[in-house]
Design an enzyme around this catalytic site. Structure first.
Site, PDB file in Angstrom:
ATOM      1  N   THR A 339      59.917 -70.531  18.420  1.00  0.00           N
ATOM      2  CA  THR A 339      59.426 -69.731  16.994  1.00  0.00           C
ATOM      3  C   THR A 339      58.362 -68.779  17.729  1.00  0.00           C
ATOM      4  OG1 THR A 339      59.745 -71.685  15.630  1.00  0.00           O
ATOM      5  CG2 THR A 339      58.305 -70.107  14.798  1.00  0.00           C
ATOM      6  N   THR A 357      61.506 -67.396  13.125  1.00  0.00           N
ATOM      7  CA  THR A 357      62.249 -68.197  14.092  1.00  0.00           C
ATOM      8  C   THR A 357      63.751 -68.273  13.929  1.00  0.00           C
ATOM      9  OG1 THR A 357      62.207 -70.707  14.701  1.00  0.00           O
ATOM     10  CG2 THR A 357      62.321 -70.178  12.387  1.00  0.00           C
ATOM     11  N   GLY A 420      56.054 -73.808  17.581  1.00  0.00           N
ATOM     12  CA  GLY A 420      55.916 -74.963  18.387  1.00  0.00           C
ATOM     13  C   GLY A 420      56.513 -76.042  17.575  1.00  0.00           C
ATOM     14  N   GLY A 421      57.231 -75.893  16.391  1.00  0.00           N
ATOM     15  CA  GLY A 421      57.814 -76.905  15.810  1.00  0.00           C
ATOM     16  C   GLY A 421      56.906 -77.804  14.921  1.00  0.00           C
TER      17      GLY A 421
END
Length: 521
Positions: A339, A357, A420-421
């Protein structure tokens, strides 16, 4: 045991200015945004330029065919604004086209039950309706000062030049070579003879660039015709035609119908200040849950110590348990960063925290040949198993982990977020706490070691936190220690700006080799 140096020290000073600052995951994009500020644009104008530039400079992370959310603060106003431009599943999608294979778990970010041929993860069948261009467009229509065309043109110029393949870009492409090779158009854009692109020898000064001329043509049309060209014009027609030719369900009608939306942020009082977050279908509600817990469990002090990190771990764990049980987000806590986040402040104090993202790194690993755009794999956000809170269905909004935040307290205001999710929310929560609870500067906050507690069985702790803090964590949780490295990131990759009085500062993740905060002028 890793073989990385234990004696190496990494420092990345914050940027300081009476003028505006852009903190982004790529220094060249930050420079473009700072130039917009210097030319009289405000924070929103700079955000438009940076958004499109990042789609060229980091095409595997985000781009026009993706989605996201942003928080906007306008100087002189009492409340901020949220813009949601998440992806949607196509109206013609049929869940029956994603049969479970009956064999194990999915191969990417989420531990869903595996789907036959990974149809929900890669290829045109994984493509959802993009939202980014409409989200950027409606924000610019309301708040922009500079002409749209002038803000998109820097990205056009970058694409005409082509993607510079330095060691970091080559590493990113190499990590996805096998799967990129499955799509002829992705292979033609990123690979050389089916292999990751070569770069010059380490003592050479020669530069290598990938041909992104088709993307440049597309961006040029969007620059001239406006943001709805992506949804209602020739660009949208071509994009939908390419996806359907490759077997996906995205239609031109899906693009026509898409609308990003302004939303009323969720705001919460904290330590005499306030935090403002996106209200739904993001990690905004989850970080609000964390701070409601920290208000009771964390005692501010001179510096965050063992008790503070134990409180962070407990709050994040409890908040994620609620999220996983009620919202259906089951992303692996070990998922790679995939992202882009950047934050902007201008000389007047206007701010933007923007996250965008494609979902996975390189999205669906499919390129639209007519537009030159790398496509998202937003269908993977849905659980392919029926009867779950987030089960796959047509014309449904996706649940994202993005977490842009505007915070204020102690006479200061900041805009922060990360890539970073699932690691995004814990990082943003800790950085916000460092600023609000411990009065840190951005430079101090970004250099301070962090933990990650994002739904997995263990707390991932920076090994430099110290024995006392690690012991406090181990007394309550399973703990795994690691180092902050350049690649892969064990923690999220944040970027933030802050206004203190009439001065501004900015900072980015210290281990990011591309990220930087750049001041105007």
């Amino acid at each position: 045991m890793s073989s990385f140096s234990r004696s190496q020290i990494v420092r990345k000073p914050e940027a300081r200015s009476q003028g505006g600052i852009v903190a982004a995951q790529h220094a060249e994009a930050a420079e473009i945004g700072a130039k917009v500020l210097e030319e009289g644009g405000d924070a929103l104008d700079a955000a438009v330029a940076v958004s499109f530039a990042m789609g060229v400079l980091e095409p595997w992370m985000s781009g026009p065919a993706g989605g996201g959310a942003m928080m906007i603060w306008r100087a002189g106003e009492a409340e901020p604004h949220a813009v949601h431009y998440g992806m949607r599943s196509p109206a013609g999608l049929d869940p029956a086209d994603y049969p479970l294979s009956g064999e194990g778990r999915a191969s990417d970010l989420f531990p869903w039950k595996a789907v036959v041929d990974d149809r929900n993860i890669q290829g045109a069948t994984a493509v959802a309706v993009p939202g980014l261009v409409d989200g950027i467009g409606i924000a610019h229509a309301r708040f922009g000062r500079m002409p749209w065309r002038e803000l998109v043109e820097p990205a056009v110029a970058l694409a005409r030049r082509g993607l510079h393949v330095d060691w970091y870009a080559a590493l990113m492409i190499a990590s996805a070579t096998r799967i990129l090779a499955k799509d002829p158009d992705a292979a033609a854009l990123f690979l050389e003879d089916g292999q990751w692109p070569t770069i010059a020898g380490w003592t050479a000064l020669a530069e290598k660039h990938l041909d992104m001329s088709r993307m440049a043509d597309t961006l040029s049309v969007i620059a001239e015709r406006g943001h709805r060209e992506f949804y209602d014009g020739e660009v949208g027609e071509a994009l939908a035609r390419d996806v359907q030719a490759k077997g996906g369900s995205l239609s031109f009608g899906d693009l026509n119908a898409y609308r990003a939306a302004f939303q009323t942020p969720r705001s919460l009082a904290y330590r005499g200040g306030r935090l403002h977050v996106t209200p739904e279908l993001t990690a905004g509600p989850t970080i609000a849950d964390v701070f409601s817990r920290l208000a009771a469990s964390l005692t501010p002090g001179a510096a965050p110590g063992p008790e503070a990190f134990a409180a962070y771990a407990d709050a994040c764990k409890a908040a994620y348990e609620t999220r996983l049980s009620e919202m259906g987000d089951n992303e692996s806590p070990h998922a790679p960063a995939c992202t882009t986040h950047f934050s902007v402040v201008d000389r007047d104090g206007n701010m933007v925290a923007l996250t965008q993202t494609l979902l996975s790194s390189f999205g669906a690993r499919v390129v639209s040949p007519s537009t030159g755009l790398l496509l998202n794999n937003g269908i993977m956000w849905f659980d392919p198993e029926p009867g779950k809170p987030n089960s796959l269905a047509p014309n449904r909004r996706c649940l994202m982990n993005v977490c842009p935040v505007i915070g204020e307290g102690g006479g200061r205001r900041f805009a922060v977020g990360a890539s970073g999710g699932r690691k995004i929310m814990p990082a943003v929560a800790q950085l916000s706490s460092f600023l609000l609870d411990f009065g840190m500067s951005l430079e101090e906050a970004f250099h301070h070691p962090r933990i990650d507690m994002s739904g997995g069985p263990a707390v991932i702790a920076d090994e430099t936190l110290g024995d006392e803090t690690l012991a406090a964590l181990r007394a309550r949780h399973e703990v795994a220690t690691t180092r902050r490295t350049v690649f892969p990131f064990a923690f999220a990759c944040p970027a933030a700006v802050m206004r203190d009085g009439d001065g501004n500062t900015g900072a980015t993740e210290i281990m990011s080799p591309w990220g930087d905060a750049v001041a105007e002028g």
